[in-house]
Design an enzyme around this catalytic site. Structure first.
Site, short mmCIF file in Angstrom:
data_model
loop_
_atom_site.label_atom_id
_atom_site.label_comp_id
_atom_site.label_asym_id
_atom_site.label_seq_id
_atom_site.Cartn_x
_atom_site.Cartn_y
_atom_site.Cartn_z
N TYR A 136 0.74 -1.15 -0.04
CA TYR A 136 0.10 0.14 0.14
C TYR A 136 0.89 1.22 0.18
O TYR A 136 2.18 1.11 0.27
CB TYR A 136 -0.95 -0.07 1.10
CG TYR A 136 -0.47 0.51 2.56
CD1 TYR A 136 0.39 -0.42 3.05
CD2 TYR A 136 -0.55 1.56 3.32
CE1 TYR A 136 1.17 -0.27 4.44
CE2 TYR A 136 0.15 1.97 4.22
CZ TYR A 136 0.67 0.90 5.03
OH TYR A 136 1.23 1.30 6.15
N ARG B 196 8.45 4.14 -4.60
CA ARG B 196 8.54 3.25 -3.27
C ARG B 196 7.35 2.27 -3.25
O ARG B 196 7.74 1.24 -3.09
CB ARG B 196 8.18 3.97 -2.07
CG ARG B 196 8.29 3.07 -0.74
CD ARG B 196 8.24 4.09 0.53
NE ARG B 196 6.81 4.60 0.83
CZ ARG B 196 6.48 5.28 1.80
NH1 ARG B 196 7.28 6.02 2.69
NH2 ARG B 196 5.20 5.72 1.70
N ARG C 93 -7.41 -22.20 -1.50
CA ARG C 93 -6.12 -21.35 -0.88
C ARG C 93 -5.07 -22.11 -0.82
O ARG C 93 -4.88 -23.26 -0.43
CB ARG C 93 -6.86 -21.44 0.77
CG ARG C 93 -5.82 -20.33 1.67
CD ARG C 93 -6.30 -20.49 2.98
NE ARG C 93 -5.38 -19.82 4.03
CZ ARG C 93 -4.54 -20.51 4.78
NH1 ARG C 93 -4.41 -21.72 4.48
NH2 ARG C 93 -3.72 -19.59 5.49
N HIS D 78 -0.54 -21.13 0.08
CA HIS D 78 0.31 -20.12 0.11
C HIS D 78 1.27 -19.58 -1.07
O HIS D 78 1.44 -18.37 -1.27
CB HIS D 78 1.37 -20.56 1.47
CG HIS D 78 0.48 -20.75 2.66
ND1 HIS D 78 -0.45 -21.58 2.83
CD2 HIS D 78 0.97 -20.14 3.88
CE1 HIS D 78 -0.75 -21.53 4.18
NE2 HIS D 78 0.15 -20.75 4.78
N LYS E 289 6.31 -1.57 1.99
CA LYS E 289 5.13 -0.95 2.72
C LYS E 289 4.08 -1.95 2.43
O LYS E 289 3.33 -2.02 1.69
CB LYS E 289 4.89 0.26 2.27
CG LYS E 289 4.01 1.19 2.97
CD LYS E 289 4.13 2.60 2.63
CE LYS E 289 3.00 3.62 3.46
NZ LYS E 289 2.79 3.37 4.78
N GLU F 208 11.41 3.31 14.99
CA GLU F 208 10.53 4.32 14.11
C GLU F 208 9.13 4.16 14.83
O GLU F 208 9.16 3.28 15.86
CB GLU F 208 10.24 3.87 12.69
CG GLU F 208 9.88 2.65 12.26
CD GLU F 208 9.65 2.47 10.89
OE1 GLU F 208 9.23 3.37 10.15
OE2 GLU F 208 9.58 1.04 10.48
N LEU G 176 10.83 1.81 7.43
CA LEU G 176 10.16 2.22 6.16
C LEU G 176 10.87 3.47 5.63
O LEU G 176 11.09 4.45 6.49
CB LEU G 176 8.79 2.55 6.32
CG LEU G 176 8.15 2.90 4.97
CD1 LEU G 176 7.84 1.29 4.27
CD2 LEU G 176 6.81 3.48 5.08
N1 PDD Z 1 2.69 5.38 7.41
N2 PDD Z 1 7.30 4.13 9.20
C1 PDD Z 1 5.99 3.28 9.21
C2 PDD Z 1 5.98 2.05 9.79
C3 PDD Z 1 5.12 3.79 8.45
O1 PDD Z 1 3.81 3.20 8.38
C4 PDD Z 1 5.09 5.34 7.63
C5 PDD Z 1 3.94 5.72 6.98
C6 PDD Z 1 6.00 5.97 7.89
C7 PDD Z 1 6.15 7.24 7.18
O2 PDD Z 1 6.31 7.49 5.86
P1 PDD Z 1 5.81 8.64 5.03
O3 PDD Z 1 6.71 9.54 5.36
O4 PDD Z 1 6.05 8.04 3.67
O5 PDD Z 1 4.24 8.54 5.23
C8 PDD Z 1 7.27 5.29 8.29
C9 PDD Z 1 1.45 5.65 6.79
C10 PDD Z 1 1.00 7.19 6.90
C11 PDD Z 1 0.44 4.75 7.13
O6 PDD Z 1 0.54 3.60 7.08
O7 PDD Z 1 -0.90 5.31 7.25
#
Ligand code: PDD
Length: 281
Positions: free
Chosen positions: A31, A50, A99, A101, A146, A178, A202
């Site tokens: 996503y 990304r 289903r 994997h 992501k 983070e 991330l």
């Molecule tokens: N989240 N780290 C994680 C684990 C994240 O899920 C996100 C973003 C970030 C920051 O990334 P960015 O600056 O590109 O938004 C760092 C989004 C906003 C979400 O999951 O809703």
């Protein structure tokens, strides 16, 4: 509200996916979340890059990035989103039965979903700063992808809310990595620190903007690990994300940070960020 699903623009109530979708069964998808300011997508090229990396990381064969860009823009228009809004994009490895994997046949269509909706800027919290807790990082070894498999993030954020605070910071091997959905920064000895962009975080689009603002404004900055025991003496701590922008942290695990108020450097970066957004065409 109009959404985009597999080539069609539909009212949200009419957008259905199969219970056999691999996103539902295996969290087998990726996503993106993009901020739209005044109807314009913020750093969309970086988000698309990304997205491509996330797809490649999960070996999902999909390369129609123009489809995503067009859907994102059209949804902003169709839904009349002239102020702050969020575009959410999800691509899964599609639907297959029975289903299993392992990957489905190569000709299986991916599921593409895009939605756009207004958000309320978190200005009050950006003024006061937020309290957070630290929590052990239970995630896998590819946090740079992501992926929609967000259970550790979900549990961490709920743990924070249950503890009466706003968010949680993941700690792995004594390093504060983070936030549950944001990147993490510390100001120590007047230097802005954030974790290097490795597999354990991330690579945030907002993080890159913050580092670029530091560079342009001669604010000393370094990408290096921040150890848990450094948090208590750090001058300032803050988070960055698409939806939070620059969010001051004023308390960690019940201990006050920077006198319980947003710090000077954090404030400066908030102002620079706002100015940068306002300057975009
Ligand atoms: N989240 N780290 C994680 C684990 C994240 O899920 C996100 C973003 C970030 C920051 O990334 P960015 O600056 O590109 O938004 C760092 C989004 C906003 C979400 O999951 O809703």
């Amino acid at each position: 509200m109009i959404v985009y699903l597999n080539g069609k623009y539909l009212p949200r109530e009419q957008a259905w996916i199969s219970p056999e979708d691999r996103g539902f069964l295996f969290a087998d998808g990726v996503y993106e979340v993009i901020h739209s300011y005044r109807g314009k997508l913020f750093h969309v090229d970086e988000h698309m890059r990304r997205l491509k990396n996330s797809l490649a990381g999960l070996k999902i064969s999909y390369s129609n990035i123009p489809e995503i860009r067009e859907a994102a823009l059209r949804l902003i228009q169709e839904n009349g989103l002239k102020e702050d809004a969020t575009v959410y994009i999800q691509i899964t490895r599609g639907t297959n039965f029975p289903r299993k994997h392992a990957f489905p046949p190569a000709n299986t269509a991916v599921t593409v979903y895009v939605m756009a909706y207004p958000i309320t800027p978190r200005d009050p919290e950006r003024e006061t700063g937020i309290p957070v807790i630290t929590t052990p990082d239970l995630r896998w070894a590819r946090c740079d992808i992501k992926s929609v498999a967000l259970l550790p993030n979900v549990l961490a954020q709920q743990q924070a809310i249950d503890a009466g605070v706003t968010d949680a910071i993941f700690v792995r091997d004594s390093v504060a990595l983070e936030g549950s959905a944001s990147n993490f920064f510390a100001v120590i000895d007047n230097v802005v620190l954030t974790h290097p962009k490795t597999n354990v975080i991330l690579p945030g689009i907002t993080l890159d903007v913050v580092l670029e603002l530091c560079r342009k404004n001669n604010i000393p900055h370094l990408e290096k690990p921040i150890y848990l025991n450094q948090l208590w003496t750090a001058q300032e701590l803050f988070l960055s994300s698409t939806t939070m922008e620059v969010m001051p942290i004023v308390q960690v695990d019940g201990r006050s940070i920077s006198g319980g108020k947003p710090g000077k450097v954090t404030r400066k970066l908030q102002t620079l960020f706002k100015e940068y957004v306002a300057s975009l065409p």
